[in-house]
Design a protein around this motif. Structure first.
Motif, mmCIF file in Angstrom:
data_model
loop_
_atom_site.group_PDB
_atom_site.id
_atom_site.type_symbol
_atom_site.label_atom_id
_atom_site.label_comp_id
_atom_site.label_asym_id
_atom_site.label_seq_id
_atom_site.Cartn_x
_atom_site.Cartn_y
_atom_site.Cartn_z
ATOM 1 N N PRO A 6 -1.672 5.182 30.592
ATOM 2 C CA PRO A 6 -2.757 5.650 29.616
ATOM 3 C C PRO A 6 -3.562 4.140 29.381
ATOM 4 C CG PRO A 6 -0.500 5.485 28.261
ATOM 5 C CD PRO A 6 -0.382 5.679 29.842
ATOM 6 N N PRO A 7 -4.762 4.058 29.109
ATOM 7 C CA PRO A 7 -5.585 2.870 28.910
ATOM 8 C C PRO A 7 -5.085 2.470 27.594
ATOM 9 C CG PRO A 7 -6.975 4.789 28.534
ATOM 10 C CD PRO A 7 -5.617 5.351 29.127
ATOM 11 N N SER A 8 -4.980 0.927 27.592
ATOM 12 C CA SER A 8 -4.816 0.350 26.251
ATOM 13 C C SER A 8 -5.918 0.211 25.377
ATOM 14 C CB SER A 8 -3.977 -0.886 26.558
ATOM 15 O OG SER A 8 -4.875 -1.914 27.009
ATOM 16 N N ARG A 9 -5.929 0.176 24.141
ATOM 17 C CA ARG A 9 -6.847 -0.079 23.467
ATOM 18 C C ARG A 9 -6.638 -1.351 22.221
ATOM 19 N NH1 ARG A 9 -6.305 2.513 18.250
ATOM 20 N NH2 ARG A 9 -4.765 4.332 18.349
ATOM 21 N N PRO A 10 -7.612 -1.987 21.822
ATOM 22 C CA PRO A 10 -7.654 -3.254 20.884
ATOM 23 C C PRO A 10 -7.131 -2.509 19.603
ATOM 24 C CG PRO A 10 -9.844 -3.000 21.850
ATOM 25 C CD PRO A 10 -9.271 -1.868 22.291
ATOM 26 N N TRP A 11 -6.507 -3.309 18.883
ATOM 27 C CA TRP A 11 -5.915 -3.130 17.624
ATOM 28 C C TRP A 11 -7.060 -2.495 16.624
ATOM 29 C CZ3 TRP A 11 -1.154 -2.613 15.802
ATOM 30 C CH2 TRP A 11 -0.877 -2.316 14.511
ATOM 31 N N ASP A 12 -6.776 -1.235 16.040
ATOM 32 C CA ASP A 12 -7.707 -0.785 15.179
ATOM 33 C C ASP A 12 -7.159 -0.671 13.783
ATOM 34 O OD1 ASP A 12 -9.377 0.672 13.845
ATOM 35 O OD2 ASP A 12 -9.904 2.153 15.661
ATOM 36 N N VAL A 13 -7.668 -1.554 12.939
ATOM 37 C CA VAL A 13 -6.900 -1.444 11.591
ATOM 38 C C VAL A 13 -6.967 -0.169 10.969
ATOM 39 C CG1 VAL A 13 -7.733 -4.205 11.082
ATOM 40 C CG2 VAL A 13 -9.261 -2.237 10.350
ATOM 41 N N ARG A 14 -7.930 0.835 11.367
ATOM 42 C CA ARG A 14 -8.014 1.877 10.606
ATOM 43 C C ARG A 14 -7.259 3.161 11.559
ATOM 44 N NH1 ARG A 14 -12.447 -0.791 9.755
ATOM 45 N NH2 ARG A 14 -13.145 -0.799 7.511
ATOM 46 N N ARG A 15 -6.567 2.654 12.495
ATOM 47 C CA ARG A 15 -5.954 3.560 13.385
ATOM 48 C C ARG A 15 -4.515 2.954 14.055
ATOM 49 N NH1 ARG A 15 -9.080 5.909 18.046
ATOM 50 N NH2 ARG A 15 -7.365 6.897 18.197
ATOM 51 N N PRO A 16 -3.804 2.431 13.135
ATOM 52 C CA PRO A 16 -2.739 1.874 13.594
ATOM 53 C C PRO A 16 -1.659 2.901 14.348
ATOM 54 C CG PRO A 16 -2.274 2.121 11.347
ATOM 55 C CD PRO A 16 -3.804 2.685 11.773
ATOM 56 N N PRO A 17 -0.769 2.456 14.966
ATOM 57 C CA PRO A 17 0.224 3.412 15.794
ATOM 58 C C PRO A 17 0.947 4.023 14.905
ATOM 59 C CG PRO A 17 0.900 0.908 16.055
ATOM 60 C CD PRO A 17 -0.348 1.025 15.276
ATOM 61 N N ARG A 18 1.677 5.097 15.484
ATOM 62 C CA ARG A 18 2.649 5.919 14.717
ATOM 63 C C ARG A 18 3.830 5.112 14.545
ATOM 64 N NH1 ARG A 18 0.243 9.154 11.392
ATOM 65 N NH2 ARG A 18 2.265 10.443 11.552
ATOM 66 N N ALA A 19 4.541 5.609 13.429
ATOM 67 C CA ALA A 19 5.948 4.899 13.168
ATOM 68 C C ALA A 19 6.898 5.952 12.712
ATOM 69 C CB ALA A 19 5.814 3.712 12.475
ATOM 70 N N GLU A 20 6.723 7.268 13.186
ATOM 71 C CA GLU A 20 7.782 8.283 12.485
ATOM 72 C C GLU A 20 9.246 7.792 12.925
ATOM 73 O OE1 GLU A 20 5.343 8.922 14.293
ATOM 74 O OE2 GLU A 20 4.144 10.863 13.586
ATOM 75 N N GLY A 21 10.204 7.904 11.962
ATOM 76 C CA GLY A 21 11.460 7.502 11.959
ATOM 77 C C GLY A 21 11.768 6.141 11.630
ATOM 78 N N LYS A 22 10.797 5.304 11.259
ATOM 79 C CA LYS A 22 11.221 3.840 10.768
ATOM 80 C C LYS A 22 11.041 3.817 9.288
ATOM 81 C CE LYS A 22 9.707 1.531 14.899
ATOM 82 N NZ LYS A 22 9.011 0.507 15.518
ATOM 83 N N ASN A 23 11.875 2.668 8.790
ATOM 84 C CA ASN A 23 11.960 2.553 7.341
ATOM 85 C C ASN A 23 11.478 0.981 7.024
ATOM 86 O OD1 ASN A 23 13.498 4.881 7.087
ATOM 87 N ND2 ASN A 23 15.431 3.820 7.839
ATOM 88 N N PHE A 24 10.364 0.917 6.173
ATOM 89 C CA PHE A 24 9.810 0.087 5.551
ATOM 90 C C PHE A 24 10.018 -0.234 4.255
ATOM 91 C CE2 PHE A 24 6.688 1.222 9.270
ATOM 92 C CZ PHE A 24 7.263 0.379 10.096
ATOM 93 N N LEU A 25 10.057 -1.461 3.557
ATOM 94 C CA LEU A 25 10.349 -1.853 2.086
ATOM 95 C C LEU A 25 9.181 -2.822 2.157
ATOM 96 C CD1 LEU A 25 11.683 -2.292 -0.383
ATOM 97 C CD2 LEU A 25 13.073 -4.058 0.468
ATOM 98 N N VAL A 26 8.481 -2.604 1.087
ATOM 99 C CA VAL A 26 7.321 -3.471 0.617
ATOM 100 C C VAL A 26 7.895 -3.984 -0.824
ATOM 101 C CG1 VAL A 26 4.889 -3.423 0.174
ATOM 102 C CG2 VAL A 26 5.726 -2.104 2.002
ATOM 103 N N THR A 27 7.962 -5.287 -0.969
ATOM 104 C CA THR A 27 7.993 -5.558 -2.430
ATOM 105 C C THR A 27 6.728 -5.829 -3.156
ATOM 106 O OG1 THR A 27 8.101 -8.018 -2.026
ATOM 107 C CG2 THR A 27 10.155 -6.868 -1.420
ATOM 108 N N GLY A 28 6.660 -5.314 -4.251
ATOM 109 C CA GLY A 28 5.494 -5.743 -5.079
ATOM 110 C C GLY A 28 4.428 -4.450 -4.407
ATOM 111 N N GLY A 29 5.050 -3.443 -3.944
ATOM 112 C CA GLY A 29 4.382 -2.153 -3.408
ATOM 113 C C GLY A 29 3.534 -1.600 -4.394
ATOM 114 N N ASN A 30 3.619 -1.638 -5.739
ATOM 115 C CA ASN A 30 3.152 -0.841 -6.820
ATOM 116 C C ASN A 30 1.531 -1.226 -7.041
ATOM 117 O OD1 ASN A 30 4.613 -2.948 -8.135
ATOM 118 N ND2 ASN A 30 3.151 -2.514 -9.852
ATOM 119 N N ALA A 31 0.981 -2.203 -6.659
ATOM 120 C CA ALA A 31 -0.152 -2.882 -6.841
ATOM 121 C C ALA A 31 -0.836 -4.033 -6.082
ATOM 122 C CB ALA A 31 -0.161 -3.580 -8.383
ATOM 123 N N GLY A 32 -2.071 -4.075 -5.942
ATOM 124 C CA GLY A 32 -2.445 -5.075 -5.450
ATOM 125 C C GLY A 32 -2.595 -5.031 -3.804
ATOM 126 N N ILE A 33 -2.442 -6.181 -3.007
ATOM 127 C CA ILE A 33 -2.110 -6.056 -1.638
ATOM 128 C C ILE A 33 -1.154 -5.082 -1.171
ATOM 129 C CG2 ILE A 33 -1.804 -7.453 0.303
ATOM 130 C CD1 ILE A 33 -3.678 -9.571 -0.809
#
Length: 339
Positions: A6-33
């Motif tokens: 399949p053809p590759s495409r440039p990174w699109d900030v509005r269409r990031p790749p899928r990540a089902e099954g992965k676990n992410f922690l974001v500190t300070g995830g309740n506000a701001g950035i």
């Protein structure tokens, strides 16, 4: 005939790749950035955990994300980076068998004196922004090591570019200026992320560490996410001139999101906005000259581990640091496409 890839495409900030099954922690995830990092990661299908010292604000942020991302797998834990002795029990509430990425984003920025200290006697901004994330990494080590190729993403600040560390006064006991102390705490955090990657690679660990910064991210340029953030029409109009060179916090989240998801991002790199490092889509930057000072980073590492009362190996590494950082893939820093 061989099947066509399949053809590759440039990174699109509005269409990031899928990540089902992965676990992410974001500190300070309740506000701001941090909120926008979490919202964008939730849109990939991953499980996202918000780390916040205020459960009510974290639940409000989670509700906001659920309203914008149907089926979002989002929850939160209590996490106070200024209370170093509480971090182990906070990690125990994560209830995941592995962690694919942690985004070290939470921070404190004080505008005015007086200088404030934590219960442990550490200057508040240095303790929260730097020491807390270092100590948290130690307790997350087993979960990060259990993932196939986990990433530790440290969110620094453009304010750190003009600062230099005073290794004899890391906690600003002799020279406290609120904005300078904040910039230096973020610089320490960025040095930590880079030194961590050197030590991870020296030990042969599959975990990588990446440093990012959001550029110039203003509330007045940030879209509303009530009740997390509400931008009035007047604020929006007043912020328009600044939008020529700066951006909102939703865009400030893009470098961290790419650092979590893009398989082409390498450990030891620095990512920030494309246009004057202040606004735009994310790109890999050359390390700032003072960030490339490995001697300062190594000294900071030793002192910080002693202050935070953690083993310098953080449970992730086994040998002394060596080697150099990952370089950007090309002069433009545009990164690579994904498929």
């Amino acid at each position: 005939m061989r099947p066509t890839a399949p053809p590759s495409r440039p990174w699109d900030v509005r269409r990031p790749p899928r990540a089902e099954g992965k676990n992410f922690l974001v500190t300070g995830g309740n506000a701001g950035i941090g909120y926008f990092v979490a919202e964008q990661l939730a849109g990939t299908g991953a499980t996202v955990v918000l780390g916040s010292r205020n459960p009510a604000k974290a639940e409000a942020a989670a509700d906001s994300i659920r309203s914008r991302v149907p089926g979002a797998r989002i929850r939160h834990i209590r996490l106070d980076l200024a209370e170093l002795t509480s971090l182990r029990s906070s990690v125990e509430t994560l209830e995941v068998d592995r962690l694919d990425a942690v985004v070290h984003n939470a921070g404190v920025a004080l505008d005015d004196p007086p200088r404030r200290e934590t219960r442990d006697g550490h200057e508040l901004m240095f303790a929260t922004n730097h020491l807390g994330h270092l100590a948290l990494t130690r307790w997350l080590a087993p979960l990060l090591s259990a993932a196939a190729a986990a990433r530790i993403v440290t969110v620094g600040s453009f304010a750190a570019k003009s600062e230099r560390l005073d290794l004899d006064d890391l906690q600003s006991t002799q020279d406290y200026q609120a904005k300078r102390t904040y910039g230096r705490s973020k610089l320490a955090q960025m040095h930590f992320g880079l030194e961590l990657d050197r030590r991870l690679r020296a030990s042969g660990s599959p975990v990588t560490s990446v440093v990012v910064h959001p550029g110039g991210a203003l509330d007045s340029l940030t879209p509303s996410r009530p009740p997390v953030h509400v931008r009035t029409a007047g604020e929006r109009l007043r912020g328009l001139p600044a939008g020529l060179v700066l951006q909102g916090k939703h865009a400030g989240a893009w470098p961290a999101v790419r650092a979590v998801l893009d398989p082409q991002v390498a450990g030891g790199q620095l990512w920030g906005p494309r246009v004057f490092a202040l606004r735009g889509t994310p790109r890999c930057e050359r390390l700032w000259t003072h960030l490339a000072d490995t001697a300062v980073a190594a000294q900071l590492w030793d002192v910080s581990c002693e202050l935070a009362d953690v083993d310098p190996r953080l449970g992730l590494v086994a040998r002394e640091a060596s080697g150099t950082q990952g370089a950007c893939s090309d002069d433009s820093g545009a990164g690579a496409p994904y498929s």
